[in-house]
Write an enzyme that holds these catalytic residues in place. Structure first.
Site, PDB file in Angstrom:
ATOM      1  N   LYS A 150       0.853  -1.203   0.000  1.00 66.05           N
ATOM      2  CA  LYS A 150       0.000   0.000   0.000  1.00 66.05           C
ATOM      3  C   LYS A 150       0.885   1.248   0.000  1.00 66.05           C
ATOM      4  O   LYS A 150       1.729   1.420   0.883  1.00 66.05           O
ATOM      5  CB  LYS A 150      -0.907   0.013   1.238  1.00 66.05           C
TER       6      LYS A 150
HETATM    7  O1  G3P Z   1      -7.337   1.585   4.930  1.00 64.09           O
HETATM    8  C1  G3P Z   1      -7.449   2.991   5.010  1.00 64.09           C
HETATM    9  C2  G3P Z   1      -8.486   3.310   5.956  1.00 64.09           C
HETATM   10  O2  G3P Z   1      -8.305   2.424   7.007  1.00 64.09           O
HETATM   11  C3  G3P Z   1      -8.583   4.680   6.535  1.00 64.09           C
HETATM   12  O3  G3P Z   1      -9.669   4.583   7.394  1.00 64.09           O
HETATM   13  O4  G3P Z   1     -11.050   5.041   9.328  1.00 64.09           O
HETATM   14  O5  G3P Z   1      -8.711   5.919   9.250  1.00 64.09           O
HETATM   15  O6  G3P Z   1     -10.486   6.881   7.784  1.00 64.09           O
HETATM   16  P1  G3P Z   1      -9.994   5.685   8.499  1.00 64.09           P
END
Ligand code: G3P
Length: 224
Positions: A86
């Site tokens: 990633k």
């Molecule tokens: O995989 C990326 C994602 O986990 C970001 O999520 O909840 O931190 O906005 P969040």
């Protein structure tokens, strides 16, 4: 649709692995942090044992292209060439994606907030694009429209890239991502819990069970 878990919690992965048609596990350094100071690669190897042939997406930490590529090499050295790396789509990240794709790494372009980032990552050959649904909404960006535009560009360019939508805070956001062309989603375990433990579902199950029992007393359809 492919469904992935956005967590590295071993208990949650074990639990949902037995329930979901699980296509993979995704993570980033903030998700890793929630587990404390773990033995990183040993922990990720345990996840691989649990999920078998499902995909593992692991994020780089380096900021410069050279550091990103070094992280990517380190990740595949420990976890295998089939691991998706990633990489956030900024200048250094895009340069790394281009370079790593020429060396046949599998890449998930992440931290996508705009369709332009996605167009660039598609052109650079990323295998997956990870648009951040809830974070876009927080910025007053129409996340559903962005995903739709990404899906159109994939079709227009006949690209093998797939959309792995991420950053969800509720089930409706997941539905909108799917409707607008995401081929895959990754969500934290609580999103799957929200979806599958709705009181209305449990009420239907209880009502059906009670109606059977009222009609046939203790008889079962089949004997265990
Ligand atoms: O995989 C990326 C994602 O986990 C970001 O999520 O909840 O931190 O906005 P969040």
């Amino acid at each position: 649709m492919k469904f992935m878990l956005d967590t590295v919690n071993l208990d949650k992965i074990r639990y949902y692995q037995s329930i979901l048609p699980l296509a993979g596990v995704t993570s980033n350094p903030s998700i890793i942090k929630k587990e404390g100071k773990i033995d990183f690669y040993a922990h990720l190897k345990k996840i691989k044992e649990i999920i078998g042939s499902a995909d593992l997406h692991v994020q780089v930490v380096g900021k410069l292209q050279e550091e990103i590529e070094k992280d990517a090499q380190d990740i595949v050295d420990h976890l295998g060439k089939e691991t998706f790396i990633k990489i956030p789509v900024n200048e250094e990240g895009l340069a790394a994606i281009k370079s790593l794709k020429s060396k046949e790494f599998k890449v998930t372009a992440t931290a996508i907030y705009t369709e332009f980032q996605a167009y660039l990552a598609i052109a650079a050959g990323a295998d997956y694009l990870a648009p951040y649904y809830n974070r876009m909404e927080n910025l007053n960006i129409n996340a559903a429209d962005v995903i739709y535009a990404m899906a159109e560009e994939i079709k227009r360019s006949s690209s093998p890239t797939e959309i792995l939508a991420a950053s969800f805070k509720n089930v409706n956001q997941v539905n909108q991502a799917c409707r607008n062309g995401a081929q895959a989603i990754t969500a934290s375990p609580d999103i799957f819990e929200q979806a599958l433990t709705m009181p209305a579902i449990q009420k239907a199950v209880t009502d059906f069970h009670d109606d059977w029992r009222e009609t046939f007393a203790t008889e079962k359809i089949y004997e265990l």
